[in-house]
Each structure stands twice: as C-alpha cells, then as structure tokens.
Design a protein around this motif. Sequence first.
Motif, PDB file in Angstrom:
ATOM      1  N   GLY A  46      14.844  -0.519  -0.277  1.00 17.56           N
ATOM      2  CA  GLY A  46      16.226  -0.963  -0.199  1.00 17.56           C
ATOM      3  C   GLY A  46      16.824  -1.216  -1.568  1.00 17.56           C
ATOM      4  O   GLY A  46      17.979  -0.865  -1.833  1.00 17.56           O
ATOM      5  N   LYS A  47      16.026  -1.810  -2.452  1.00 18.05           N
ATOM      6  CA  LYS A  47      16.505  -2.098  -3.802  1.00 18.05           C
ATOM      7  C   LYS A  47      16.778  -0.809  -4.570  1.00 18.05           C
ATOM      8  O   LYS A  47      17.785  -0.715  -5.292  1.00 18.05           O
ATOM      9  N   GLN A  48      15.904   0.186  -4.413  1.00 16.34           N
ATOM     10  CA  GLN A  48      16.132   1.467  -5.080  1.00 16.34           C
ATOM     11  C   GLN A  48      17.464   2.066  -4.645  1.00 16.34           C
ATOM     12  O   GLN A  48      18.222   2.603  -5.445  1.00 16.34           O
ATOM     13  N   GLY A  49      17.767   1.962  -3.351  1.00 15.04           N
ATOM     14  CA  GLY A  49      19.039   2.472  -2.840  1.00 15.04           C
ATOM     15  C   GLY A  49      20.234   1.708  -3.370  1.00 15.04           C
ATOM     16  O   GLY A  49      21.270   2.292  -3.689  1.00 15.04           O
ATOM     17  N   ARG A  50      20.104   0.384  -3.476  1.00 17.82           N
ATOM     18  CA  ARG A  50      21.216  -0.421  -3.996  1.00 17.82           C
ATOM     19  C   ARG A  50      21.505  -0.081  -5.451  1.00 17.82           C
ATOM     20  O   ARG A  50      22.671   0.002  -5.863  1.00 17.82           O
ATOM     21  N   ILE A  51      20.459   0.124  -6.241  1.00 13.02           N
ATOM     22  CA  ILE A  51      20.650   0.478  -7.648  1.00 13.02           C
ATOM     23  C   ILE A  51      21.313   1.852  -7.762  1.00 13.02           C
ATOM     24  O   ILE A  51      22.271   2.041  -8.514  1.00 13.02           O
ATOM     25  N   TRP A  72      24.074  -4.721  -9.643  1.00 10.53           N
ATOM     26  CA  TRP A  72      23.703  -6.011 -10.226  1.00 10.53           C
ATOM     27  C   TRP A  72      22.193  -6.168 -10.343  1.00 10.53           C
ATOM     28  O   TRP A  72      21.694  -7.275 -10.538  1.00 10.53           O
ATOM     29  N   GLU A  73      21.457  -5.038 -10.233  1.00 11.62           N
ATOM     30  CA  GLU A  73      20.005  -5.124 -10.237  1.00 11.62           C
ATOM     31  C   GLU A  73      19.409  -4.109 -11.210  1.00 11.62           C
ATOM     32  O   GLU A  73      20.065  -3.181 -11.653  1.00 11.62           O
ATOM     33  N   HIS A  74      18.142  -4.319 -11.509  1.00 13.02           N
ATOM     34  CA  HIS A  74      17.399  -3.331 -12.281  1.00 13.02           C
ATOM     35  C   HIS A  74      15.965  -3.311 -11.776  1.00 13.02           C
ATOM     36  O   HIS A  74      15.494  -4.248 -11.119  1.00 13.02           O
ATOM     37  N   SER A  75      15.278  -2.223 -12.067  1.00 10.81           N
ATOM     38  CA  SER A  75      13.872  -2.072 -11.716  1.00 10.81           C
ATOM     39  C   SER A  75      13.160  -1.487 -12.916  1.00 10.81           C
ATOM     40  O   SER A  75      13.721  -0.666 -13.648  1.00 10.81           O
ATOM     41  N   ASP A  76      11.917  -1.928 -13.137  1.00  8.46           N
ATOM     42  CA  ASP A  76      11.174  -1.438 -14.292  1.00  8.46           C
ATOM     43  C   ASP A  76       9.764  -1.044 -13.862  1.00  8.46           C
ATOM     44  O   ASP A  76       9.484  -0.894 -12.681  1.00  8.46           O
ATOM     45  N   ALA A  77       8.887  -0.897 -14.838  1.00  9.64           N
ATOM     46  CA  ALA A  77       7.538  -0.415 -14.538  1.00  9.64           C
ATOM     47  C   ALA A  77       6.525  -1.544 -14.409  1.00  9.64           C
ATOM     48  O   ALA A  77       5.322  -1.284 -14.347  1.00  9.64           O
ATOM     49  N   THR A  78       6.973  -2.792 -14.345  1.00  9.56           N
ATOM     50  CA  THR A  78       6.048  -3.919 -14.303  1.00  9.56           C
ATOM     51  C   THR A  78       5.753  -4.354 -12.883  1.00  9.56           C
ATOM     52  O   THR A  78       6.614  -4.300 -12.002  1.00  9.56           O
ATOM     53  N   ARG A  79       4.543  -4.818 -12.648  1.00  5.10           N
ATOM     54  CA  ARG A  79       4.160  -5.328 -11.334  1.00  5.10           C
ATOM     55  C   ARG A  79       4.845  -6.659 -11.055  1.00  5.10           C
ATOM     56  O   ARG A  79       5.256  -6.930  -9.916  1.00  5.10           O
ATOM     57  N   GLU A  80       4.990  -7.483 -12.082  1.00  7.45           N
ATOM     58  CA  GLU A  80       5.572  -8.805 -11.893  1.00  7.45           C
ATOM     59  C   GLU A  80       6.996  -8.728 -11.367  1.00  7.45           C
ATOM     60  O   GLU A  80       7.428  -9.572 -10.586  1.00  7.45           O
ATOM     61  N   GLY A  81       7.734  -7.728 -11.776  1.00  6.03           N
ATOM     62  CA  GLY A  81       9.109  -7.576 -11.325  1.00  6.03           C
ATOM     63  C   GLY A  81       9.255  -6.761 -10.063  1.00  6.03           C
ATOM     64  O   GLY A  81      10.373  -6.410  -9.675  1.00  6.03           O
ATOM     65  N   GLY A  82       8.128  -6.436  -9.412  1.00  2.00           N
ATOM     66  CA  GLY A  82       8.197  -5.591  -8.224  1.00  2.00           C
ATOM     67  C   GLY A  82       8.609  -4.176  -8.565  1.00  2.00           C
ATOM     68  O   GLY A  82       9.279  -3.505  -7.776  1.00  2.00           O
ATOM     69  N   GLY A  83       8.210  -3.729  -9.749  1.00  5.89           N
ATOM     70  CA  GLY A  83       8.622  -2.413 -10.234  1.00  5.89           C
ATOM     71  C   GLY A  83       7.744  -1.290  -9.715  1.00  5.89           C
ATOM     72  O   GLY A  83       7.013  -1.442  -8.734  1.00  5.89           O
ATOM     73  N   TRP A 128       7.614  13.095 -17.471  1.00  6.12           N
ATOM     74  CA  TRP A 128       8.347  11.901 -17.875  1.00  6.12           C
ATOM     75  C   TRP A 128       7.980  10.693 -17.010  1.00  6.12           C
ATOM     76  O   TRP A 128       7.707  10.824 -15.829  1.00  6.12           O
ATOM     77  N   SER A 129       7.996   9.526 -17.635  1.00  5.25           N
ATOM     78  CA  SER A 129       7.883   8.264 -16.908  1.00  5.25           C
ATOM     79  C   SER A 129       9.215   7.534 -17.011  1.00  5.25           C
ATOM     80  O   SER A 129      10.038   7.848 -17.879  1.00  5.25           O
ATOM     81  N   ARG A 130       9.428   6.551 -16.127  1.00  2.00           N
ATOM     82  CA  ARG A 130      10.708   5.847 -16.114  1.00  2.00           C
ATOM     83  C   ARG A 130      10.500   4.342 -16.295  1.00  2.00           C
ATOM     84  O   ARG A 130      10.135   3.645 -15.358  1.00  2.00           O
ATOM     85  N   PRO A 131      10.776   3.825 -17.499  1.00  2.62           N
ATOM     86  CA  PRO A 131      10.596   2.383 -17.724  1.00  2.62           C
ATOM     87  C   PRO A 131      11.764   1.535 -17.241  1.00  2.62           C
ATOM     88  O   PRO A 131      11.621   0.314 -17.138  1.00  2.62           O
ATOM     89  N   LEU A 132      12.922   2.147 -16.936  1.00  2.00           N
ATOM     90  CA  LEU A 132      14.077   1.333 -16.575  1.00  2.00           C
ATOM     91  C   LEU A 132      15.027   2.094 -15.653  1.00  2.00           C
ATOM     92  O   LEU A 132      15.324   3.264 -15.877  1.00  2.00           O
ATOM     93  N   PHE A 133      15.515   1.385 -14.629  1.00  3.19           N
ATOM     94  CA  PHE A 133      16.459   1.911 -13.642  1.00  3.19           C
ATOM     95  C   PHE A 133      17.476   0.795 -13.397  1.00  3.19           C
ATOM     96  O   PHE A 133      17.119  -0.289 -12.941  1.00  3.19           O
ATOM     97  N   VAL A 134      18.758   1.057 -13.711  1.00  7.69           N
ATOM     98  CA  VAL A 134      19.783   0.016 -13.666  1.00  7.69           C
ATOM     99  C   VAL A 134      20.987   0.497 -12.878  1.00  7.69           C
ATOM    100  O   VAL A 134      21.437   1.634 -13.044  1.00  7.69           O
ATOM    101  N   GLY A 135      21.528  -0.362 -12.028  1.00  5.12           N
ATOM    102  CA  GLY A 135      22.747  -0.041 -11.304  1.00  5.12           C
ATOM    103  C   GLY A 135      23.213  -1.226 -10.487  1.00  5.12           C
ATOM    104  O   GLY A 135      22.406  -2.020 -10.000  1.00  5.12           O
TER     105      GLY A 135
END
Length: 275
Positions: free
Chosen positions: A20-25, A89-100, A80-87
């Motif tokens: 759901g978060k991926q879709g919102r971004i 009011w949210e963002h997603s990254d490659a870290t486990r702590e952030g649910g990436g 390619w790898s993706r360290p950051l996805f922004v859109g």
Amino acid sequence: GDELPHHDFSFSLLIMDWSGKQGRILTGDGRLGELYTPQRGFAFAGDELPHHWLAADATHAIFRRWIKEGRRSALVVGAWSRPLFVGGWEHSDATREGGGEAVYNVQTPSIFIDIRIPRLPDFSAHASLETMSVAELCLFARRHAFAGYSLVDTATGGSQPAHHVAPAGSGCSDGCDSSAARAAQRLPAPVCTRHHAIDWNYVGAARARPNKWRIEVRQPDGHVWKEWGYARDEHGQHVYMERWESMGDDQGPCVALRRLPATGEAKGQSSGGGG
C-alpha cells in the motif's frame, strides 16, 4: 484468527502495509489520476498504458517490431539498486528499520526486469512454505516483480507541457508566455515508457496511466540516475522520484532472453558494451 509471527508486532504491521505504501508513493498520495490528464498537458494514448499489449496478447509481436525498428537505448543499461523512493508525504529506502526494500532493476537496451523485496523477518527456520502460518505467508508474499520493454524517447518525449510553472526568476506565473518560460519548455529530457509483459499486479485490471518517467543521469560517470514521474503537480513538482545506483561493473555486453510460447524457443536481444 491466525497470529502474526513471533517478531516485533509493529514491524510486522509495517511490512503488511508495504504494498500500500509503495502505491501511495508512486501516485503522490493518490493524486496521480487527477494530475496525469490531457487537460493538464499530460496526454497519453491507449497503447502507452503498461498493460495494453499484454491484454491484447501481443507483447511478443510488438517487442520484435520495436527491435527491428531500432527502438533501443543505452541510456540506463545496467544493473541498478534503489536506495530511495519519494512521493506524496512518504518515502521508502533500503533499510530494514524503516520497513524498506531491496530493489533490483536490470535494464538492457530493450528488455527490463524489476524485482522489489521488502526487508522481511528472518524465515530461514522454515524448510518450506508449508511450515509457515497464514500470517507468515502474508508477510512472505509482500514482494513485487514485473518485466517487459523500455521505450526511451530522447528527442521530444521529455518536453514540458505548456502549462508548467515557469522557472524561478522568470517573472511568470503558470501559463506565462515569456521567452524564458518557452525556453524552459524546450529543455530536452529523455523519457522512458515501460510496457509490461509480466506483472505481479496484473490480474485483469489494467493500470489507468502509463508507466512513464523522465530520466536524469548524473554526469560524467552515469553511475547514478533519477527516475522522475512524468506528471507534475500545480507547483511543477514531479509526482514521485526514484534514485537508482549502479550495482557494480555492469557496462559490458548484455543479453535478454524470452521464451516464445508457441515453440518454447528463446528469443534474445544482445548488445555489446551496453549499446
């Protein structure tokens, strides 16, 4: 009534919401439909939609035609790898702590495959899927994969529609017809439109907007590039942005193989030196 696995409960909930978060971004917090319209200068044809050729069962034929026509690009060839996805009011990254997530995007001059896997709990204790609970299977299933053909337009596809906000200092508001605004609209910007042949998310309901984005490559090395969502909001901001980084020495020859359904044979497109 099945319980979530014996991991941190809040983390499990975070992963459950990952899709759901991926879709919102991607949609700028649900605004893509209202922003990506012909009335706002973002017109598109039906055959630009990502599932158009898949729904018509014509991906093999159209991909072969594009190859013969030379519709290929080396602009973002590589792994390619993706360290950051922004859109939105949210963002997603490659870290486990952030649910990436771990994202792997392999692009040839024509064919691509994109795999996205959230940083899941450790399931190594399970010998197979049969030993997982229903809740654990729900967590384990949170992953995306799609593949197809990338059409890159380096000539006109990236020109800004005339409604866009003029650059700062130009003295113009939205729709201004000054020379500065017109010059900004003519800035070249390579644009990629992806056509899906395999898609985890295609179950008969096709996406209503193209998978289309502007490419910005860091110069001179080309080891980092940004994917900017094609549609922009009322402030001239892109709906989303993905930052891609090279996974290593991926500039050598590349080959893409796809099995033909009628004969079971493989159809390959190859290219030396990433060309």
